[in-house]
Design an enzyme around this catalytic site. Structure first.
Site, PDB file in Angstrom:
ATOM      1  N   ASP A  13      -2.918   6.762  -0.199  1.00  0.00           N
ATOM      2  CA  ASP A  13      -3.110   6.974   1.236  1.00  0.00           C
ATOM      3  C   ASP A  13      -4.408   7.701   1.559  1.00  0.00           C
ATOM      4  OD1 ASP A  13      -0.620   5.768   1.587  1.00  0.00           O
ATOM      5  OD2 ASP A  13       0.415   7.684   1.368  1.00  0.00           O
ATOM      6  N   LYS A  16      -7.901   3.841   1.855  1.00  0.00           N
ATOM      7  CA  LYS A  16      -8.521   2.709   1.133  1.00  0.00           C
ATOM      8  C   LYS A  16      -8.660   1.494   2.048  1.00  0.00           C
ATOM      9  CE  LYS A  16      -5.233   2.946  -1.942  1.00  0.00           C
ATOM     10  NZ  LYS A  16      -4.573   4.204  -1.562  1.00  0.00           N
ATOM     11  N   ALA A  39       2.582  -0.404  -1.454  1.00  0.00           N
ATOM     12  CA  ALA A  39       1.335   0.017  -0.807  1.00  0.00           C
ATOM     13  C   ALA A  39       1.419  -0.193   0.701  1.00  0.00           C
ATOM     14  CB  ALA A  39       0.166  -0.797  -1.361  1.00  0.00           C
ATOM     15  N   GLY A  40       0.672   0.631   1.434  1.00  0.00           N
ATOM     16  CA  GLY A  40       0.526   0.431   2.873  1.00  0.00           C
ATOM     17  C   GLY A  40      -0.908   0.781   3.231  1.00  0.00           C
ATOM     18  N   HIS A  41      -1.711  -0.237   3.506  1.00  0.00           N
ATOM     19  CA  HIS A  41      -3.133  -0.025   3.788  1.00  0.00           C
ATOM     20  C   HIS A  41      -3.403  -0.304   5.263  1.00  0.00           C
ATOM     21  CE1 HIS A  41      -4.105  -0.885  -0.723  1.00  0.00           C
ATOM     22  NE2 HIS A  41      -3.316   0.154  -0.548  1.00  0.00           N
ATOM     23  N   GLN A 223      -2.280   2.494  -4.332  1.00  0.00           N
ATOM     24  CA  GLN A 223      -1.859   3.820  -4.817  1.00  0.00           C
ATOM     25  C   GLN A 223      -3.094   4.681  -5.127  1.00  0.00           C
ATOM     26  OE1 GLN A 223       0.140   0.972  -6.460  1.00  0.00           O
ATOM     27  NE2 GLN A 223       1.135   1.193  -4.507  1.00  0.00           N
TER      28      GLN A 223
HETATM   29  P1  GDP Z   1      -4.443   3.718   2.180  1.00  0.00           P
HETATM   30  O1  GDP Z   1      -3.064   3.507   1.651  1.00  0.00           O
HETATM   31  O2  GDP Z   1      -5.317   4.425   1.217  1.00  0.00           O
HETATM   32  O3  GDP Z   1      -5.071   2.467   2.706  1.00  0.00           O
HETATM   33  O4  GDP Z   1      -4.275   4.709   3.428  1.00  0.00           O
HETATM   34  P2  GDP Z   1      -3.150   4.620   4.603  1.00  0.00           P
HETATM   35  O5  GDP Z   1      -3.511   3.499   5.496  1.00  0.00           O
HETATM   36  O6  GDP Z   1      -1.785   4.636   4.026  1.00  0.00           O
HETATM   37  O7  GDP Z   1      -3.343   6.040   5.290  1.00  0.00           O
HETATM   38  C1  GDP Z   1      -4.548   6.429   5.851  1.00  0.00           C
HETATM   39  C2  GDP Z   1      -4.297   6.741   7.341  1.00  0.00           C
HETATM   40  O8  GDP Z   1      -5.382   7.482   7.844  1.00  0.00           O
HETATM   41  C3  GDP Z   1      -4.206   5.514   8.211  1.00  0.00           C
HETATM   42  O9  GDP Z   1      -3.335   5.769   9.274  1.00  0.00           O
HETATM   43  C4  GDP Z   1      -5.634   5.321   8.713  1.00  0.00           C
HETATM   44  O10 GDP Z   1      -5.697   4.637   9.951  1.00  0.00           O
HETATM   45  C5  GDP Z   1      -6.051   6.756   8.876  1.00  0.00           C
HETATM   46  N1  GDP Z   1      -7.486   7.038   8.657  1.00  0.00           N
HETATM   47  C6  GDP Z   1      -8.342   6.463   7.773  1.00  0.00           C
HETATM   48  N2  GDP Z   1      -9.541   7.085   7.818  1.00  0.00           N
HETATM   49  C7  GDP Z   1      -9.431   8.071   8.734  1.00  0.00           C
HETATM   50  C8  GDP Z   1     -10.324   9.094   9.212  1.00  0.00           C
HETATM   51  O11 GDP Z   1     -11.455   9.222   8.774  1.00  0.00           O
HETATM   52  N3  GDP Z   1      -9.832   9.948  10.163  1.00  0.00           N
HETATM   53  C9  GDP Z   1      -8.569   9.861  10.647  1.00  0.00           C
HETATM   54  N4  GDP Z   1      -8.190  10.745  11.564  1.00  0.00           N
HETATM   55  N5  GDP Z   1      -7.709   8.909  10.227  1.00  0.00           N
HETATM   56  C10 GDP Z   1      -8.126   8.043   9.290  1.00  0.00           C
HETATM   57  P1  IMO Z   2      -1.012   3.178  -1.059  1.00  0.00           P
HETATM   58  O1  IMO Z   2      -1.607   1.942  -1.703  1.00  0.00           O
HETATM   59  C1  IMO Z   2       1.358   6.804  -1.553  1.00  0.00           C
HETATM   60  C2  IMO Z   2       4.536   6.658  -4.585  1.00  0.00           C
HETATM   61  C3  IMO Z   2       5.955   6.785  -4.099  1.00  0.00           C
HETATM   62  C4  IMO Z   2       6.582   7.486  -5.287  1.00  0.00           C
HETATM   63  C5  IMO Z   2       5.856   6.863  -6.469  1.00  0.00           C
HETATM   64  C6  IMO Z   2       6.631   5.753  -7.150  1.00  0.00           C
HETATM   65  O2  IMO Z   2      -0.648   2.994   0.369  1.00  0.00           O
HETATM   66  O3  IMO Z   2      -1.881   4.356  -1.312  1.00  0.00           O
HETATM   67  P2  IMO Z   2       7.166   3.228  -6.458  1.00  0.00           P
HETATM   68  O4  IMO Z   2       7.892   2.673  -5.288  1.00  0.00           O
HETATM   69  O5  IMO Z   2       5.757   2.765  -6.584  1.00  0.00           O
HETATM   70  O6  IMO Z   2       7.933   3.069  -7.738  1.00  0.00           O
HETATM   71  O7  IMO Z   2       7.114   4.841  -6.189  1.00  0.00           O
HETATM   72  O8  IMO Z   2       4.645   6.358  -5.967  1.00  0.00           O
HETATM   73  N1  IMO Z   2       3.737   5.575  -3.955  1.00  0.00           N
HETATM   74  C7  IMO Z   2       2.784   5.792  -3.038  1.00  0.00           C
HETATM   75  N2  IMO Z   2       2.386   6.934  -2.424  1.00  0.00           N
HETATM   76  N3  IMO Z   2       0.730   5.628  -1.298  1.00  0.00           N
HETATM   77  C8  IMO Z   2       1.091   4.491  -1.917  1.00  0.00           C
HETATM   78  O9  IMO Z   2       0.390   3.349  -1.807  1.00  0.00           O
HETATM   79  C9  IMO Z   2       2.202   4.530  -2.804  1.00  0.00           C
HETATM   80  N4  IMO Z   2       2.841   3.612  -3.564  1.00  0.00           N
HETATM   81  C10 IMO Z   2       3.766   4.263  -4.268  1.00  0.00           C
HETATM   82  O10 IMO Z   2       6.042   7.529  -2.913  1.00  0.00           O
HETATM   83  O11 IMO Z   2       6.215   8.859  -5.263  1.00  0.00           O
HETATM   84 MG    MG Z   3      -1.074   3.885   2.170  1.00  0.00          MG
END
Ligand code: GDP
Ligand code: IMO
Ligand code: MG
Length: 434
Positions: A13, A16, A39-41, A223
């Site tokens: 998170d 990415k 994953a959640g991007h 991750q």
């Molecule tokens: P990922 O899994 O690495 O792709 O990250 P996530 O999408 O799960 O979480 C990142 C969160 O931060 C998302 O809600 C993005 O929209 C937000 N985000 C990304 N870059 C920035 C930033 O520079 N500032 C703020 N405030 N939010 C951001």
């Molecule tokens: P992105 O790509 C944050 C964490 C889970 C748990 C551990 C194992 O969005 O960064 P799993 O379901 O993979 O067996 O869980 O890994 N986890 C993440 N934490 N971002 C993620 O993906 C994750 N994918 C798995 O919360 O601790």
């Molecule tokens: Mg994420």
């Protein structure tokens, strides 16, 4: 043009999705190489928010080719739903999305086993998984009993699936877990297989031909380094290789064809799920970061644990991934903080350490040694150029560069594409030269 690997440098998170979206412009192909729909991007474009779980984030750019490589585990239902969702939002994947025939599949019995284990586990045995069946599917892969995407095209796929269901139901029954309805599952997944079959390809050939033709390839990590099965805080990890090496084993390009590694790193740290987190802030300070950064899981909605920037981890990530440049995200989240802390070492029972111990029990004993930093207390979200950032914010970034030994090429100050301060001159440099 450069072949780039992009990885998360902390516990996931890091932002990415946003950085992939920006980097996609300079690449023709985007490849997911590990993980699954755990994953959640998130990508925000012009106020529209997309959360991608399996499809590479580059899919939002028409004309870019996207691949789910063989290192990924794929839940066919989840993938079809995601394809439908983006299609409804006006994005066509036809002719430019390919699923590796070697990618392993996730079935509901994997999910039921994951849910059962997590539900029953107490104390230290809980991992806090996403309950998506990720671990059990990779376990089948390693045990050589898994079914792969290419298998769905074979005439005996329904029969092989039935055998797997029966095996699993025996196991699930002894555990008192939810059982799978054999006929229903086979019917559903044979139908899903028919819909997915057109996307299946030998993506190894596609990726290598593209590289031969000089088309730039971007590998999208999911991750983060500290969740990597080998490098992470085992057993509180996911079940795949989330580090840069995973791009080769799970994406299909040889190591000597990778030109650079970009590490995405947050200006502070978060973690979802269980496991050690030395700089974690409990109480009000943690709550303030969670609120300012909107730190709630993009996949499960769980509140993310929050804490200060951990340089021991940043250096470790730079080392194991060979990070050339950082993309530093969420700097704006620190805008209101009076005193920012950076963890520069661990105090492990009186022994000062600047490396991550291999044993999770040792890491649990480590207390952060902090360097304090006066906050800039000015909004950075509207800043358009790096040079316009407040002096103290620039000094914070310079300190992170000096401590990690890796230059920052991008500073992100908001979720939207336009909230990105790119230092082209840093990107053109060889990196790691600070
Ligand atoms: P990922 O899994 O690495 O792709 O990250 P996530 O999408 O799960 O979480 C990142 C969160 O931060 C998302 O809600 C993005 O929209 C937000 N985000 C990304 N870059 C920035 C930033 O520079 N500032 C703020 N405030 N939010 C951001
Ligand atoms: P992105 O790509 C944050 C964490 C889970 C748990 C551990 C194992 O969005 O960064 P799993 O379901 O993979 O067996 O869980 O890994 N986890 C993440 N934490 N971002 C993620 O993906 C994750 N994918 C798995 O919360 O601790
Ligand atoms: Mg994420």
């Amino acid at each position: 043009m450069a072949n780039t690997v992009l990885i998360g440098a902390q516990w996931g998170d890091e932002g990415k999705g946003k950085v992939i979206d920006l980097m996609t412009e300079q690449h023709a192909w985007i490849i997911r190489y590990q993980g699954g729909h755990n994953a959640g991007h998130t990508v925000e474009i012009g106020g529209e928010r997309y959360v991608l779980h399996l499809l590479p984030s580059g899919i939002l750019h028409e004309g870019k080719k996207c691949v789910i490589g063989h290192g990924v585990v794929v839940d066919m239902e989840a993938l079809l739903t995601e394809i439908e969702d983006v299609t409804k939002r006006g994005i066509s994947v036809e002719g430019r999305f390919f699923l590796s025939d070697r990618a392993h599949l996730i079935f509901p019995y994997h999910r039921f086993l994951d849910e059962n284990r997590e539900g029953k586990a107490v104390g230290r045995d809980r991992i806090g998984t996403t309950k998506r069946g990720i671990g059990p599917s990779y376990a089948d892969k390693a045990a050589r009993t898994g079914l792969r995407a290419g298998d769905i095209r074979e005439a005996d796929f329904p029969e092989r699936l039935r055998r797997r269901v029966r095996d699993y139901n025996r196991q699930l029954k002894t555990l008192g877990a939810t059982l799978v309805d054999e006929d229903e599952l086979v019917r559903e997944y044979v139908a899903a297989a028919e819909r997915l079959a057109p996307y299946i390809a030998d993506t190894l050939v596609l990726v290598n031909r593209a590289a031969d033709a000089g088309e730039a390839i971007l590998f999208e990590g999911a991750q983060g380094t500290m969740l990597d099965i080998d490098y992470g805080t085992y057993p509180y990890v996911t079940s795949s290789s989330a580090t840069a090496g995973g791009a080769c084993t799970g994406g299909g390009l040889a190591p000597n064809r990778i030109d650079r590694v970009i590490g995405v790193i947050k200006a502070y740290t978060t973690r979802v799920g269980e496991g050690p987190f030395p700089t974690e802030l409990e109480g009000e300070e943690g709550e303030a970061l969670r609120k300012a950064g909107n730190e709630f899981g993009a996949t499960t909605g769980r509140p993310r644990r929050c804490g200060w920037f951990d340089n021991v981890i940043a250096r470790y990530s730079a080392m194991v991934n060979g990070v050339d440049h950082w993309a530093l995200t969420k700097l704006d989240v620190l805008d209101d903080v009076d005193t920012i802390q950076i963890c520069v070492a661990y105090d492990c029972g009186g022994r000062i350490m600047d490396t991550v111990p291999g044993a999770v029990r040792d890491l649990e004993q480590c207390k952060p040694v902090y360097e304090s930093f006066e906050g800039w207390k000015t909004s950075t979200t509207g800043v358009k150029r790096f040079e316009e950032l407040p002096d103290r914010a620039q000094a914070y970034i310079a300190r992170l560069e000096a401590l990690t030994g890796v230059p920052v090429y991008l500073v992100s100050v908001g979720p939207g594409r336009e909230r990105s301060l790119i230092r082209e001159e840093v990107l053109k440099s060889h990196g790691r030269a600070v």
